[in-house]
Design an enzyme around this catalytic site. Structure first.
Site, short mmCIF file in Angstrom:
data_model
loop_
_atom_site.label_atom_id
_atom_site.label_comp_id
_atom_site.label_asym_id
_atom_site.label_seq_id
_atom_site.Cartn_x
_atom_site.Cartn_y
_atom_site.Cartn_z
N GLY A 138 0.80 -1.21 0.00
CA GLY A 138 0.00 0.00 0.00
C GLY A 138 0.83 1.27 0.00
O GLY A 138 2.04 1.26 0.23
N HIS A 139 0.16 2.37 -0.23
CA HIS A 139 0.80 3.68 -0.31
C HIS A 139 1.58 4.03 0.96
O HIS A 139 1.21 3.65 2.07
CB HIS A 139 -0.26 4.78 -0.56
N ASP A 140 2.68 4.71 0.78
CA ASP A 140 3.50 5.25 1.87
C ASP A 140 4.09 4.19 2.78
O ASP A 140 4.56 4.50 3.88
CB ASP A 140 2.68 6.24 2.72
N ASP A 158 0.89 2.98 4.63
CA ASP A 158 1.57 3.63 5.76
C ASP A 158 2.09 2.63 6.79
O ASP A 158 2.25 2.96 7.96
CB ASP A 158 0.65 4.65 6.42
#
Length: 209
Positions: A138-140, A158
């Site tokens: 996932g993102h970040d 995150d």
């Protein structure tokens, strides 16, 4: 390629896919393995990939050559990669053409990204990380040096995954969690809280001693 077993041969598949998309990008000289099994010798011979010898032989290879460590055990992978880098060899980063990668995402040297992997935006992937087929990041998210994410596993946005940590097949790490170093997350586990260093987390929700 270092490692004649399963992930080493999967990495050869990644190289073949890259070469189909960009002919001549990589020339595979062969596989290095200290003790290849008879079965793996036959499997490599069937695809005309020679076994070059053991690690001691390859450590003296010309510095112009590249290597990638296709060994699934994170601690072993780190030890071998460090030895070869200390000898002046360069680690190749291999990303299968079918993988999707978001904007502002970075990959460290020696990382292997297999077919069907989805990596979102603003992800930091350390060196010598293995992202197995159909894994999702996932993102970040941040993945530490020599981490492994096994087939079909999901690391949500995150999240932080520590060095040498293995996320088992089909496991899910929920949003925003911090997973320590040298952790093993069992197959199909669902991680709902932070995990300390060196823990073995299993079950739904994941638990450890």
């Amino acid at each position: 390629m270092v490692g004649a077993a399963g992930f080493g041969r999967e990495t050869l598949d990644v190289v073949a896919a890259i070469n189909r998309a960009s002919p001549g990008r990589w020339n595979v000289l062969g596989v290095v393995d200290d003790a290849p099994s008879a079965a793996n010798r036959l499997r490599l011979a069937a695809r005309d990939v020679p076994i070059l010898g053991g690690l001691d032989d390859y450590s003296a290879a010309p510095a112009a050559e590249w290597f990638v460590v296709g060994i699934g055990v994170p601690a072993t992978r780190q030890r071998i990669a460090a030895r070869l880098e200390a000898a002046g060899l360069r680690a190749a980063t291999l990303i299968h053409p079918s993988a999707t990668v978001g904007a502002s995402t970075t990959f460290g040297a020696g990382t292997v990204v297999c077919a069907g992997v989805a990596v979102s935006n603003c992800v930091e992937v350390g060196g010598h990380v293995h992202l197995n087929p159909q894994a999702t990041i996932g993102h970040d998210a941040r993945l530490g040096h020599c981490a492994s994410v096994n087939p079909g596993a999901i690391v949500s946005g995150d999240c932080s995954i520590g060095a040498r940590t293995l996320v088992g097949a089909g496991a899910v790490v929920l949003q925003g969690l911090r997973i320590g170093s040298d952790v093993v997350i069992g197959a199909a586990a669902c991680v709902t809280r932070d995990v300390p260093d060196q823990a073995v987390a299993k079950g739904v929700p994941a638990r450890w001693p």
